[in-house]
Motif scaffolding. Structure first.
Motif, PDB file in Angstrom:
ATOM      1  N   TRP A   1       0.845  -1.190   0.000  1.00  0.00           N
ATOM      2  CA  TRP A   1       0.000   0.000   0.000  1.00  0.00           C
ATOM      3  C   TRP A   1       0.883   1.243   0.000  1.00  0.00           C
ATOM      4  O   TRP A   1       2.009   1.225   0.502  1.00  0.00           O
ATOM      5  N   GLU A   2       0.371   2.333  -0.565  1.00  0.00           N
ATOM      6  CA  GLU A   2       1.069   3.609  -0.402  1.00  0.00           C
ATOM      7  C   GLU A   2       1.262   3.874   1.093  1.00  0.00           C
ATOM      8  O   GLU A   2       0.446   3.473   1.921  1.00  0.00           O
TER       9      GLU A   2
ATOM     10  N   ASN B   1       3.318   2.388   2.907  1.00  0.00           N
ATOM     11  CA  ASN B   1       4.061   1.256   3.465  1.00  0.00           C
ATOM     12  C   ASN B   1       5.558   1.508   3.343  1.00  0.00           C
ATOM     13  O   ASN B   1       6.018   2.248   2.478  1.00  0.00           O
TER      14      ASN B   1
ATOM     15  N   ASP C   1       0.874   6.284  -4.218  1.00  0.00           N
ATOM     16  CA  ASP C   1       0.849   5.064  -4.998  1.00  0.00           C
ATOM     17  C   ASP C   1       1.577   5.278  -6.321  1.00  0.00           C
ATOM     18  O   ASP C   1       1.863   6.401  -6.727  1.00  0.00           O
TER      19      ASP C   1
ATOM     20  N   GLU D   1      -2.723   2.193  -4.388  1.00  0.00           N
ATOM     21  CA  GLU D   1      -3.522   3.218  -3.703  1.00  0.00           C
ATOM     22  C   GLU D   1      -4.356   2.576  -2.603  1.00  0.00           C
ATOM     23  O   GLU D   1      -5.006   1.540  -2.814  1.00  0.00           O
ATOM     24  N   TRP D   2      -4.314   3.178  -1.414  1.00  0.00           N
ATOM     25  CA  TRP D   2      -5.077   2.656  -0.277  1.00  0.00           C
ATOM     26  C   TRP D   2      -6.564   2.822  -0.541  1.00  0.00           C
ATOM     27  O   TRP D   2      -7.060   3.910  -0.818  1.00  0.00           O
ATOM     28  N   THR D   3      -7.306   1.705  -0.464  1.00  0.00           N
ATOM     29  CA  THR D   3      -8.727   1.725  -0.764  1.00  0.00           C
ATOM     30  C   THR D   3      -9.584   1.514   0.483  1.00  0.00           C
ATOM     31  O   THR D   3     -10.806   1.427   0.392  1.00  0.00           O
TER      32      THR D   3
END
Length: 256
Positions: free
Chosen positions: A157-158, A160, A216, A252-254
Motif C-alpha cells: 500500500w502507499e 508502506n 501510490d 492506492e489505499w482503498t
C-alpha cells in the motif's frame, strides 16, 4: 492516483539531491497478474529521467533475463525496439505459464554521460507475481550490484515501508546512498522545488535502507557505487558508475 505531497516529517528525514537522476527502467503493465488478467505481462524498458518523463537512448542490452523458480533465461533476443519517452527503448510481452514470482533483470551497455565525465551501467530489476503465488520474492540474482528486497516488492500500500539491502559483488555496502524517484507517468505530480524530484536515503552499516512512499505508483531505487575498473573514452580512462536499481509498485489505499 493522488498528487504527491511530502509531509514535513518525511522531508526532514530525507536528504535531497539535485534533479535529473538517471534510471534504468523495467516497468510491467501489472506487477500482480491474476487468472482474470490473462496469461502474460507486457514490459517496457528504458533509460530515463522518470519524474521529468525524459527519455535517453537505451542501446541493445548486454543481457535481459527472467528468473522463476530458480531458473534464469536470457530474453535479449525477444526484445522489440520501441520509442519510450521520445527515445530508444524496448518492449516485451512475456507469457506467464506457471504461478510464482518472475524477476526481470537488465544489464545495459555502458552509457557515456559527458556531464558526469563517467560511464553509467544500471543493473535493473523488477518483480511480477503470477496467479496469487508470491514464492521467490526475496530471490537474489547475483548481479554485479543489486538491491535485494527485504520487503516483498509488490502488494504494498502507499505509505508502506520498503526495505532493501544494497550489495556489490555479493557483499552488503555499508552506508550506501540510495536515490529514490517517482515514475510520473500520467500522475501530473509536481514538487515545490526541483531538489525534491530525486531524494536520497542512506543505508545503515549492514547496507539496509528504508523508505516510505508518499503516494501510490512506481518508485525507483538506485544505489550508486564506483566500479573497480575504468573504460576508455577518447583515449582517456574514465570511471564507471554502477547502479543497483529496483522498481517497486505501491497500490492506492482503498480502505477507510
Amino acid at each position: 492516483m493522488k498528487r504527491i505531497i511530502l509531509n514535513s516529517t518525511l522531508a526532514g528525514l530525507i536528504a535531497a539531491t539535485p534533479a535529473f537522476a538517471h534510471y534504468g527502467m523495467i516497468i510491467p503493465d501489472d506487477p500482480m497478474i491474476s487468472q482474470e488478467d490473462g496469461r502474460s505481462v507486457a514490459l517496457t524498458m528504458s533509460f530515463s529521467h522518470p519524474f521529468e518523463m525524459h527519455g535517453m537512448t537505451l542501446g541493445e542490452p548486454v543481457a535481459f533475463t527472467v528468473t522463476h523458480e530458480g531458473n534464469t533465461v536470457d530474453l535479449s533476443g525477444d526484445l522489440t525496439a520501441a520509442t519510450v519517452m521520445d527515445d530508444e527503448g524496448f518492449t516485451l510481452n512475456y507469457p506467464l505459464e506457471r504461478p510464482g514470482t518472475y524477476i526481470f533483470a537488465m544489464e545495459p551497455q555502458p552509457y557515456w554521460e559527458p556531464a558526469e565525465d563517467a560511464f553509467i551501467i544500471h543493473y535493473t530489476k523488477t518483480y511480477v507475481t503470477a496467479y496469487g503465488d508470491d514464492e521467490g520474492w526475496d530471490t537474489e540474482l547475483g548481479l554485479k550490484t543489486e538491491i535485494v528486497p527485504l520487503t516483498k516488492p509488490f502488494g504494498l500500500w502507499e505509505h508502506n515501508v520498503f526495505q532493501g539491502v544494497v550489495k556489490l559483488d555479493g557483499e552488503p555496502v555499508p552506508y550506501a546512498e540510495v536515490e529514490v524517484e517517482f515514475f510520473n507517468d500520467g500522475a501530473g505530480a509536481t514538487v515545490p522545488d526541483e531538489l525534491m524530484i530525486t531524494q536520497t536515503v542512506k543505508a545503515d552499516a549492514d547496507g539496509v535502507f528504508t523508505y516510505a512512499a508518499p503516494s501510490d505508483g512506481w518508485w525507483g531505487f538506485a544505489a550508486l557505487n564506483t566500479a573497480d575498473y575504468t573504460l576508455p573514452q577518447d583515449g582517456t580512462d574514465k570511471d564507471v558508475e554502477l547502479g543497483a536499481v529496483i522498481w517497486v509498485h505501491f497500490e492506492e489505499w482503498t480502505g477507510k
